[in-house]
Structures are given as structure tokens and as C-alpha cells.
Scaffold this motif. Structure first.
Motif, PDB file in Angstrom:
ATOM      1  N   GLN A  74      -0.377  10.713   5.266  1.00 15.99           N
ATOM      2  CA  GLN A  74       0.239  11.593   6.256  1.00 15.99           C
ATOM      3  C   GLN A  74       1.756  11.437   6.272  1.00 15.99           C
ATOM      4  O   GLN A  74       2.499  12.428   6.309  1.00 15.99           O
ATOM      5  CB  GLN A  74      -0.338  11.299   7.645  1.00 15.99           C
ATOM      6  CG  GLN A  74      -1.822  11.601   7.804  1.00 15.99           C
ATOM      7  CD  GLN A  74      -2.713  10.475   7.250  1.00 15.99           C
ATOM      8  OE1 GLN A  74      -2.230   9.427   6.825  1.00 15.99           O
ATOM      9  NE2 GLN A  74      -4.024  10.732   7.270  1.00 15.99           N
ATOM     10  N   SER A 119       1.451   5.889   4.106  1.00 18.52           N
ATOM     11  CA  SER A 119       0.157   6.546   4.328  1.00 18.52           C
ATOM     12  C   SER A 119       0.238   7.974   3.823  1.00 18.52           C
ATOM     13  O   SER A 119       1.335   8.547   3.739  1.00 18.52           O
ATOM     14  CB  SER A 119      -0.182   6.533   5.820  1.00 18.52           C
ATOM     15  OG  SER A 119       0.697   7.411   6.524  1.00 18.52           O
ATOM     16  N   SER A 177       4.705   4.436  -3.416  1.00 15.26           N
ATOM     17  CA  SER A 177       3.857   5.620  -3.327  1.00 15.26           C
ATOM     18  C   SER A 177       4.061   6.588  -4.481  1.00 15.26           C
ATOM     19  O   SER A 177       3.102   7.168  -4.995  1.00 15.26           O
ATOM     20  CB  SER A 177       4.127   6.355  -2.002  1.00 15.26           C
ATOM     21  OG  SER A 177       3.863   5.534  -0.892  1.00 15.26           O
ATOM     22  N   THR A 226       0.806  -1.219   0.000  1.00 16.72           N
ATOM     23  CA  THR A 226       0.000   0.000   0.000  1.00 16.72           C
ATOM     24  C   THR A 226       0.840   1.271   0.000  1.00 16.72           C
ATOM     25  O   THR A 226       0.283   2.370  -0.099  1.00 16.72           O
ATOM     26  CB  THR A 226      -0.919   0.013   1.233  1.00 16.72           C
ATOM     27  OG1 THR A 226      -0.116  -0.096   2.430  1.00 16.72           O
ATOM     28  CG2 THR A 226      -1.894  -1.142   1.185  1.00 16.72           C
TER      29      THR A 226
END
Length: 283
Positions: A180, A178, A220, A175
Motif C-alpha cells: 500500500q 508495504s 522494494s 521487508t
């Protein structure tokens, strides 16, 4: 300690790299004598020659070809001797702690042992990383600390996967960071572009290891941290070239490049022209 009669042709002594040490040697008729290093060492052959080696209590007499490599773990008794008139090789040396740091977050991070190998093996990834590090040293380590750390991290992962007494299990993340944490990382990079950024400092900003930071960042963003930093530095250089009267050297330094030549190389690669031509074209 230096076990060779002559200093290396090039070395990373004066770089900011603190995870890996690189030397390029060209020697003739050498004998290191028996010794044991405090560092793990990879020796990558650049030409053909015969070499006699003693690793621990075993003797090997090998004919080495370009691209072959050997692994000498730290604290292993070792001796190498050759009567050839030309012996060219690269050594990549690093603290045993590097492997431990990379492995610390893996599922079974018990102490691993690096297996000794004589210089008769070939590995395309080790060869590619070794030659990339050699080229980087010859350029004056213009890519900075983050480039050397990225390659050191990659070779440590490869050694752990393929050249240890057992294969550790690697946690899988799909994933990325995050939103943030990604924003914190991007803000940290942008705020420190003029500094000699390191993987350690960026990963520490969000409290994860360098290995997982590299993996999650690429998931990411789609590119490595080093590539992203270079892109952002070039973008900042474009802005300064458009909006200021700073010299190109000053632009280079304010954007975190080691020199004007370093800026020129990356600017031309990403923009398709030199900083000087870019400035003259937009004014």
C-alpha cells in the motif's frame, strides 16, 4: 560568512538544495582568521599543500594530499592558513539539524557530537560523495533537489556511523515498503514528475524519515529513489516524443528535467541514443 579572499570557482548557491551547501575553492596564500561556523563543515583536499590549522585550543601543521579531508563541527573555533601558491579544496556544509533528522528514528537517538578531524584523514566514501557533488554543481545541479538530498543523506549517515562520539544503533528493516505504501509513493512520484521532487516530500507522503524511505524504497524496487525518478522521466519523455509534436525542450520541462541537455544526458545513458534520433527513428 566568507572567510576567503576570493569567491569559489563553483558553488551550490543557486540550486534548490537546502540540506547541503557545496563550494569549490582555488586560492593562494590564505588565512581565514579565527572563526566559528553555524554549520558542520567537511573540507576535502584536491591537491597537495601544507596547511596550519587551529581547532579549538589545539594547533596542527599538516601536509595535505588529494583525497584527505577534515571535519569542523558547528560552533568550533577554527583557523586555517597556508602560504602555498595553489590550494584547492571542496567544502561540504550542512545544518546540525540534518544529523538530528537522520538519527531521529534510530534506537538510541540521544544527541550525538561530531568529532573534529584535521585534514590528514582519507575516506573513500566521503571523497566519492564530495567529487560527485562537485561535478553536480558544475553541471548546474541538473539532477535536481532529490539528487543533492540523496547524497546529503548518505554523507550524514556515514558521519553518524563513523565520526561521532558514539555509534548509534540503526534499526534494520528487511521487508521494504508495504504494497500500500509503495503504491502511494509510486503514484505520488508519477503525479509529480514535472515538479522538482524532493526526498522530504516523497517520504512525508507515507510519514517516514528520509533515511528509512531511501532504504525501504531500494529494498522494494532495487534502485534508489533518484534512479527511479530519472527512469520514469525518461520513459515519459519517450512517450511524448512518440505521441506529440512538442519541441525537445518542452518535452524536457514537462518531464521534470532542468534543461534539454539534462534530458539528453540521461536519455542517451538509458536509451542509447539522443531524443532527436529516437524521435526520427520511430516516425
Amino acid at each position: 560568512a566568507n572567510f576567503f579572499a576570493h569567491a569559489p570557482i563553483s558553488a551550490s548557491y543557486f540550486s534548490d538544495w537546502n540540506t547541503i551547501h557545496v563550494e569549490h575553492h582555488a586560492l593562494s596564500k590564505t588565512d581565514t582568521g579565527e572563526h566559528a561556523l553555524a554549520l558542520h563543515c567537511i573540507c576535502l583536499t584536491l591537491n597537495s599543500f601544507r596547511c596550519d590549522r587551529w581547532l579549538g585550543d589545539r594547533f596542527y601543521s599538516d601536509f595535505c594530499h588529494p583525497g584527505m579531508f577534515g571535519i569542523i563541527p558547528a560552533a568550533t573555533l577554527h583557523r586555517a592558513a597556508s602560504s602555498n601558491n595553489l590550494i584547492q579544496f571542496i567544502t561540504l556544509s550542512f545544518e546540525p539539524a540534518l544529523l538530528n533528522q537522520v538519527a531521529q528514528d534510530w534506537i538510541n537517538p540521544d544527541p550525538l557530537q561530531l568529532i573534529p578531524h584535521t585534514a590528514i584523514y582519507e575516506d573513500s566514501l566521503i571523497q566519492a560523495i564530495g567529487l560527485a557533488l562537485k561535478a553536480e554543481v558544475e553541471s548546474g545541479c541538473a539532477g535536481g533537489r532529490i539528487y543533492g538530498e540523496t547524497l546529503a543523506n548518505a554523507i550524514a549517515v556515514h558521519l553518524l556511523r563513523h565520526y561521532c562520539n558514539r555509534t548509534p544503533q540503526i534499526q534494520s528493516y528487511s521487508t521494504g515498503l508495504s504494497p500500500q505504501k509503495l503504491q502511494r509513493v509510486l503514484s505520488y512520484i508519477h503525479d509529480n514528475l514535472s515538479q522538482d521532487l524532493s526526498l522530504e516530500s516523497i517520504a512525508a507522503e507515507i510519514g517516514i524519515s528520509q533515511y528509512y524511505f531511501c532504504s525501504l524504497f531500494k529494498q522494494s524496487i532495487g534502485i534508489s529513489p533518484w534512479q527511479y525518478v530519472i527512469q520514469q522521466r525518461v520513459d515519459r519523455a519517450k512517450l511524448l516524443l512518440r505521441t506529440s509534436n512538442l519541441s525537445i525542450l518542452d518535452v524536457s520541462l514537462r518531464c521534470g528535467f532542468a534543461s534539454q541537455n539534462h534530458l539528453n544526458r540521461h536519455f542517451q545513458k538509458l536509451v542509447g541514443t539522443t531524443p532527436k534520433n529516437y524521435r526520427s527513428r520511430i516516425r
